[in-house]
Write a protein that holds these residues in place. Structure first.
Motif, PDB file in Angstrom:
ATOM      1  N   VAL A  40       0.858  -1.183   0.000  1.00 35.72           N
ATOM      2  CA  VAL A  40       0.000   0.000   0.000  1.00 35.72           C
ATOM      3  C   VAL A  40       0.894   1.232   0.000  1.00 35.72           C
ATOM      4  O   VAL A  40       1.932   1.263   0.680  1.00 35.72           O
ATOM      5  N   GLY A  42       1.416   5.759  -0.679  1.00 37.16           N
ATOM      6  CA  GLY A  42       0.909   7.116  -0.778  1.00 37.16           C
ATOM      7  C   GLY A  42       2.047   8.055  -1.105  1.00 37.16           C
ATOM      8  O   GLY A  42       3.203   7.650  -1.177  1.00 37.16           O
ATOM      9  N   LEU A  58      -1.311   7.263  -6.800  1.00 37.50           N
ATOM     10  CA  LEU A  58      -1.164   6.996  -5.372  1.00 37.50           C
ATOM     11  C   LEU A  58      -2.194   7.727  -4.519  1.00 37.50           C
ATOM     12  O   LEU A  58      -2.320   7.446  -3.321  1.00 37.50           O
ATOM     13  N   PRO A  60      -5.527   8.553  -2.622  1.00 45.13           N
ATOM     14  CA  PRO A  60      -6.458   7.565  -2.052  1.00 45.13           C
ATOM     15  C   PRO A  60      -7.706   7.322  -2.875  1.00 45.13           C
ATOM     16  O   PRO A  60      -8.294   6.233  -2.801  1.00 45.13           O
ATOM     17  N   GLU A  65      -4.283   0.052  -5.588  1.00 47.45           N
ATOM     18  CA  GLU A  65      -4.171  -0.024  -4.133  1.00 47.45           C
ATOM     19  C   GLU A  65      -2.747  -0.273  -3.659  1.00 47.45           C
ATOM     20  O   GLU A  65      -2.406   0.072  -2.527  1.00 47.45           O
ATOM     21  N   ALA A  66      -1.934  -0.902  -4.491  1.00 48.99           N
ATOM     22  CA  ALA A  66      -0.591  -1.286  -4.044  1.00 48.99           C
ATOM     23  C   ALA A  66       0.380  -1.203  -5.216  1.00 48.99           C
ATOM     24  O   ALA A  66      -0.007  -1.290  -6.386  1.00 48.99           O
ATOM     25  N   THR A 255      -4.349   1.650   5.518  1.00 48.97           N
ATOM     26  CA  THR A 255      -5.126   1.913   4.317  1.00 48.97           C
ATOM     27  C   THR A 255      -4.326   2.855   3.412  1.00 48.97           C
ATOM     28  O   THR A 255      -3.319   3.440   3.826  1.00 48.97           O
ATOM     29  N   LYS A 256      -4.822   3.034   2.217  1.00 50.97           N
ATOM     30  CA  LYS A 256      -4.168   3.957   1.301  1.00 50.97           C
ATOM     31  C   LYS A 256      -4.221   5.386   1.830  1.00 50.97           C
ATOM     32  O   LYS A 256      -3.251   6.153   1.713  1.00 50.97           O
ATOM     33  N   ALA A 259      -1.652   5.744   4.504  1.00 55.08           N
ATOM     34  CA  ALA A 259      -0.308   5.831   3.932  1.00 55.08           C
ATOM     35  C   ALA A 259      -0.005   7.257   3.485  1.00 55.08           C
ATOM     36  O   ALA A 259       1.112   7.752   3.652  1.00 55.08           O
ATOM     37  N   LYS A 260      -0.990   7.934   2.942  1.00 51.38           N
ATOM     38  CA  LYS A 260      -0.784   9.336   2.586  1.00 51.38           C
ATOM     39  C   LYS A 260      -0.530  10.169   3.835  1.00 51.38           C
ATOM     40  O   LYS A 260       0.332  11.045   3.842  1.00 51.38           O
TER      41      LYS A 260
END
Length: 339
Positions: A40, A42, A58, A60, A65-66, A255-256, A259-260
């Motif tokens: 995952v 971001g 990247l 969300p 997703e990855a 989650t995405k 990650a951001k």
């Protein structure tokens, strides 16, 4: 108290390997982080002059997703070719998203400007970065050197050579977080023109000299020292020729969107380690990766610790990159150890 992982490198995060390729004549190179399994991811860009590839996907709200790898490269916009080399190496190994019977490796990338650093950039028709990217992808492993290597080969900061830095932190929750940075800012990582690092409060042991803060603080500590403002190198200007690009990674399950948020928090490390940073002349960027290998989904309080550690770990990685730089023929600036 924070503690480092066993290597004090981003590869203390399970599921990641790093490879470097350098060209000493060119004074440039490529660094790639390859994920053993799709991670995952971001991104957050806070510099005013970024150079990127595949960063929009990247966000969300977008579908992917990855991803399979990220690339940090020298060479300014020419260095974006490095991602094609990494992509080629991954495709040869059957890595990629399957789309209509084809494998497509997802490899976002960012570049820094190291053209004006004394290296020989007369490469002919095509720049060498695709080949350097392929070479870096073939060299991935858990251990790698810091300083004048990979994307940090030709990096410069204000008054000192930059470099490739990395660090890791293990949290009480059992989660590991790691940072990797190619340090090439217009600002300074040391206080005034001394040996003390701005990031000193976050240092673990003596990983970048163990000097702490100077006492008393020098009178010119707040002076804005830019890379080419007080040194004649070609055009006397501070505009262009900069950027710190980095990766923050964790083995937590994110989650995405989380990650951001991790990438955003890691930019705090730039502020702790570089003065000034996030200027219109920098392309400062952080990629975030979450491998999920720990299996730990963080409770809200533990998540705050993760985001706080992201900034601290990034600040340490930035400082270690400059601390580890080594001299080479034709350098425009000295290395930290010469002070």
């Amino acid at each position: 108290m924070f503690r480092t992982g066993p290597r004090n490198l981003i590869t203390d995060v399970a599921g990641l390997r790093v490879g470097n390729a350098s060209d000493v004549r060119l004074k440039s190179g490529v660094t790639t982080v390859v994920c053993d399994e799709p991670a995952v991811a971001g991104v957050q860009i806070l510099g005013g002059a970024p150079g990127t590839r595949e960063t929009d996907l990247l966000e969300p709200h977008n579908s992917i997703e990855a991803i399979h790898a990220v690339v940090l490269s020298g060479g300014s916009a020419f260095g974006l070719d490095a991602a094609s080399g990494v992509q080629a190496a991954l495709r040869e190994n059957g890595v990629g998203v399957e789309v209509g019977g084809f494998r497509v490796p997802i490899v976002p990338a960012a570049i820094l400007f190291d053209l004006r650093n004394g290296g020989d950039k007369d490469w002919g028709r095509y720049p060498p970065y695709r080949d350097l990217g392929y070479e870096a992808a073939q060299a991935v492993g858990s251990d790698f050197p810091l300083g004048t290597v990979g994307a940090g080969t030709g990096a410069l900061s204000s008054g000192l050579k930059g470099g490739l830095g990395s660090a890791s932190t293990v949290l009480d929750s059992g989660v590991t977080i790691g940072a990797l940075a190619a340090v090439n800012p217009t600002g300074s990582v040391t206080i005034a023109r001394g040996r003390h690092f701005w990031a000193a409060p976050f240092e673990i042991g003596d990983e970048f000299g163990g000097l702490g803060y100077p006492s008393p603080m020098p009178e010119d500590a707040k002076r804005i020292l830019l890379k080419f403002r007080d040194k004649h190198v070609g055009t006397r200007t501070a505009v262009g020729g900069n950027t710190t690009i980095a990766v923050i990674a964790t083995d937590a399950v994110l989650t995405k969107a989380a990650a951001k948020r991790l990438a955003i928090s890691a930019h705090d490390g730039f502020v702790h380690a570089i003065w000034p940073t996030h200027t219109p002349a920098d392309g400062d960027l952080v990629f975030a990766l979450a491998t999920g290998k720990s299996g730990i989904e963080l409770a809200p309080n533990d998540a705050i610790d993760l985001y706080a550690a992201a900034g601290a770990t990034m600040a340490r990685a930035i400082s270690r990159g400059v601390f580890a730089a080594t001299p080479a023929k034709g350098d425009l600036f000295p290395v930290w150890s010469s002070r």
